[in-house]
Enzyme design. Structure first.
Site, PDB file in Angstrom:
ATOM      1  N   LYS A 261     -12.341 -30.732  23.156  1.00 34.02           N
ATOM      2  CA  LYS A 261     -13.539 -31.124  22.395  1.00 34.02           C
ATOM      3  C   LYS A 261     -13.209 -32.171  21.356  1.00 34.02           C
ATOM      4  O   LYS A 261     -14.024 -33.045  21.073  1.00 34.02           O
ATOM      5  CB  LYS A 261     -14.206 -29.905  21.734  1.00 34.02           C
ATOM      6  CG  LYS A 261     -14.974 -29.066  22.733  1.00 34.02           C
ATOM      7  CD  LYS A 261     -16.040 -28.231  22.063  1.00 34.02           C
ATOM      8  CE  LYS A 261     -16.883 -27.499  23.089  1.00 34.02           C
ATOM      9  NZ  LYS A 261     -17.807 -26.545  22.516  1.00 34.02           N
TER      10      LYS A 261
ATOM     11  N   LYS B 125     -14.275 -28.032  35.725  1.00 32.64           N
ATOM     12  CA  LYS B 125     -15.254 -26.932  35.741  1.00 32.64           C
ATOM     13  C   LYS B 125     -16.674 -27.484  35.578  1.00 32.64           C
ATOM     14  O   LYS B 125     -16.868 -28.534  34.951  1.00 32.64           O
ATOM     15  CB  LYS B 125     -14.942 -25.910  34.647  1.00 32.64           C
ATOM     16  CG  LYS B 125     -15.152 -26.419  33.247  1.00 32.64           C
ATOM     17  CD  LYS B 125     -15.120 -25.303  32.218  1.00 32.64           C
ATOM     18  CE  LYS B 125     -15.464 -25.930  30.869  1.00 32.64           C
ATOM     19  NZ  LYS B 125     -15.597 -25.043  29.762  1.00 32.64           N
TER      20      LYS B 125
ATOM     21  N   LYS C  71     -22.228 -28.796  31.299  1.00 33.64           N
ATOM     22  CA  LYS C  71     -23.432 -29.594  31.027  1.00 33.64           C
ATOM     23  C   LYS C  71     -23.086 -31.037  30.689  1.00 33.64           C
ATOM     24  O   LYS C  71     -23.930 -31.913  30.773  1.00 33.64           O
ATOM     25  CB  LYS C  71     -24.236 -28.951  29.898  1.00 33.64           C
ATOM     26  CG  LYS C  71     -23.435 -28.891  28.619  1.00 33.64           C
ATOM     27  CD  LYS C  71     -24.232 -28.340  27.487  1.00 33.64           C
ATOM     28  CE  LYS C  71     -23.482 -28.446  26.169  1.00 33.64           C
ATOM     29  NZ  LYS C  71     -22.139 -27.876  26.136  1.00 33.64           N
TER      30      LYS C  71
HETATM   31  P1  TYM Z   1     -19.701 -21.049  26.624  1.00 34.24           P
HETATM   32  O1  TYM Z   1     -20.984 -21.025  25.890  1.00 34.24           O
HETATM   33  O2  TYM Z   1     -19.016 -22.348  26.826  1.00 34.24           O
HETATM   34  O3  TYM Z   1     -19.868 -20.396  28.036  1.00 34.24           O
HETATM   35  C1  TYM Z   1     -20.511 -19.128  28.163  1.00 34.24           C
HETATM   36  C2  TYM Z   1     -19.847 -18.315  29.251  1.00 34.24           C
HETATM   37  O4  TYM Z   1     -19.906 -19.010  30.507  1.00 34.24           O
HETATM   38  C3  TYM Z   1     -18.601 -19.123  31.050  1.00 34.24           C
HETATM   39  N1  TYM Z   1     -18.511 -20.394  31.786  1.00 34.24           N
HETATM   40  C4  TYM Z   1     -18.150 -20.488  33.070  1.00 34.24           C
HETATM   41  N2  TYM Z   1     -17.799 -19.564  33.979  1.00 34.24           N
HETATM   42  C5  TYM Z   1     -17.502 -20.007  35.229  1.00 34.24           C
HETATM   43  N3  TYM Z   1     -17.539 -21.316  35.582  1.00 34.24           N
HETATM   44  C6  TYM Z   1     -17.882 -22.274  34.716  1.00 34.24           C
HETATM   45  N4  TYM Z   1     -17.951 -23.535  35.079  1.00 34.24           N
HETATM   46  C7  TYM Z   1     -18.215 -21.879  33.380  1.00 34.24           C
HETATM   47  N5  TYM Z   1     -18.610 -22.552  32.264  1.00 34.24           N
HETATM   48  C8  TYM Z   1     -18.783 -21.624  31.303  1.00 34.24           C
HETATM   49  C9  TYM Z   1     -17.655 -19.060  29.854  1.00 34.24           C
HETATM   50  O5  TYM Z   1     -16.367 -18.641  30.221  1.00 34.24           O
HETATM   51  C10 TYM Z   1     -18.351 -18.059  28.970  1.00 34.24           C
HETATM   52  O6  TYM Z   1     -18.037 -16.733  29.367  1.00 34.24           O
HETATM   53  N6  TYM Z   1     -16.798 -19.411  22.950  1.00 34.24           N
HETATM   54  C11 TYM Z   1     -17.729 -19.022  23.979  1.00 34.24           C
HETATM   55  C12 TYM Z   1     -18.960 -18.335  23.443  1.00 34.24           C
HETATM   56  C13 TYM Z   1     -18.623 -17.179  22.553  1.00 34.24           C
HETATM   57  C14 TYM Z   1     -18.164 -15.899  22.973  1.00 34.24           C
HETATM   58  C15 TYM Z   1     -18.001 -15.156  21.781  1.00 34.24           C
HETATM   59  C16 TYM Z   1     -17.895 -15.329  24.222  1.00 34.24           C
HETATM   60  C17 TYM Z   1     -18.718 -17.184  21.201  1.00 34.24           C
HETATM   61  N7  TYM Z   1     -18.334 -15.955  20.738  1.00 34.24           N
HETATM   62  C18 TYM Z   1     -17.538 -13.836  21.810  1.00 34.24           C
HETATM   63  C19 TYM Z   1     -17.438 -14.010  24.237  1.00 34.24           C
HETATM   64  C20 TYM Z   1     -17.266 -13.277  23.054  1.00 34.24           C
HETATM   65  C21 TYM Z   1     -18.180 -20.271  24.708  1.00 34.24           C
HETATM   66  O7  TYM Z   1     -18.139 -21.369  24.183  1.00 34.24           O
HETATM   67  O8  TYM Z   1     -18.686 -20.048  25.941  1.00 34.24           O
END
Ligand code: TYM
Length: 333
Positions: A115, A197, A200
């Site tokens: 990022k 991966k 968006k």
């Molecule tokens: P975020 O918002 O980027 O993504 C949310 C969830 O989707 C999963 N994910 C994917 N899984 C499979 N293939 C993909 N291409 C893909 N893109 C995203 C991510 O692994 C995630 O599970 N930091 C976290 C959000 C968060 C969080 C937390 C999660 C904040 N606090 C506490 C668990 C517990 C995040 O940015 O995910």
């Protein structure tokens, strides 16, 4: 024991519209968990401002995401759905954990490196300390498991390290949770560039949950594959990343095993395979899109959900926060 059920907690950032990676990776598996576990699922809005957001769009996406959680099968009577910023204990514990998280370990986080490379003009302190806020999101609820996609595993691991470090000083304050990563769907790749991966930030290779069926079909028909004509529909992520990703998506959307999919398309080409995957995804997303639209028309209902969710989450979160404040030596109010 006050509570025998195991606990799960997870969140998704409303930084963009939910996409197929978010859905097939973690979200799709959450409804089956609510029967077995005490579950807390939230919109991770605090995390989104590490990157500049349009305020009105952020508010709208947070609301849409809540409707989508419910539309995906997360019954608010059976689990706790809430908005992260509605529960101040997240930032309060986040600060404490900042003081138990090392500069060196934060510097090694892949997501920070990615990022900050993509937002070179805004490498802010929040982007850097994000994992300790995420650790707070998790540890407040004393969970056993954190269901996420593969890309968040490193953040759950640092959360475990922080919890162990804190417990090492103050005794068993936090339960040390395990990441819970599904076998199929843990890493959905982009349709236009299957070596990265699905995200968006590459919209042409990303399928959004609210997208129109014809747009979804177009993206699948254009999905990058390879020039193999012998027996093309084979799962081999190294040699055939695009096709293997499509097989994975089809498997996750239909529940079919990989071998059955290979047999179904034996001797057939991509021209036959890609639209079938597209249709399976359209059918899988259709009820979610329709139910989300219906729920979004009833804002009063959504408001009752987010208010009740915040209260239930706060009750549990404050218990942990009070314990932490006492342990570190803050004078009780
Ligand atoms: P975020 O918002 O980027 O993504 C949310 C969830 O989707 C999963 N994910 C994917 N899984 C499979 N293939 C993909 N291409 C893909 N893109 C995203 C991510 O692994 C995630 O599970 N930091 C976290 C959000 C968060 C969080 C937390 C999660 C904040 N606090 C506490 C668990 C517990 C995040 O940015 O995910």
């Amino acid at each position: 024991m006050e509570n025998q059920k195991k606990v799960m907690v997870s969140g998704i950032q409303p930084s963009g519209d939910l996409h197929l990676g978010n859905y097939l990776g973690p979200l799709h598996h959450w409804p089956e968990m609510i029967a077995e576990f005490d579950c807390y699922f939230f919109m991770a809005d605090l995390h989104t401002i590490t990157v500049r957001q349009d305020p009105a769009a952020l508010r709208k996406r947070t609301l849409t995401q809540l409707a989508q959680y419910i539309a995906c099968g997360l019954d608010p009577e059976k689990c706790v759905l809430f908005v992260q910023s509605h529960v101040p204990a997240h930032t309060q514990l986040g600060w404490v954990l900042d003081c138990y998280t090392m500069f060196g370990e934060l510097s090694r986080m892949t997501q920070f490196k990615d990022k900050s490379a993509r937002n070179a003009d805004n490498i802010n302190a929040g982007l850097f300390t994000y994992p300790s806020l995420m650790a707070a999101d998790i540890l407040l609820y004393q969970p056993d498991f954190v269901p996420v996609g593969e890309d968040q595993k490193q953040h759950v691991e640092i959360c475990r390290d922080i919890a162990e470090r804190f417990n090492g000083v103050y005794g068993d304050v936090f339960k040390v949770p395990q990441p819970y990563i599904a076998k199929v769907g843990a890493r959905i790749m982009g349709l236009s560039a299957p070596e990265s991966k699905m995200s968006k930030s590459v919209p042409e290779g990303c399928v959004f949950l609210m997208e129109k069926p014809e747009d979804i079909m177009r993206k699948f028909k254009r999905a990058v594959t390879d020039s193999d004509t012998e027996n093309p529909v084979r799962y081999d992520p190294k040699a055939k990343p695009g096709v293997s990703n499509l097989i994975q998506i089809y498997a996750a959307a239909t529940g079919k095993p990989f071998a059955e999919i290979e047999a179904e398309f034996a001797g057939k080409g991509y021209g036959a395979f890609k639209p079938v995957v597209g249709e399976a995804v359209v059918e899988c997303l259709r009820p979610i899109r329709e139910e989300t639209e219906r729920l979004l028309a009833d804002k009063a209902y959504l408001e009752t959900v987010w208010r009740a969710g915040a209260e239930r989450a706060e009750y549990v979160a404050m218990k942990t926060l009070r314990k932490v404040y006492k342990k570190v030596g803050f004078l009780a109010r």
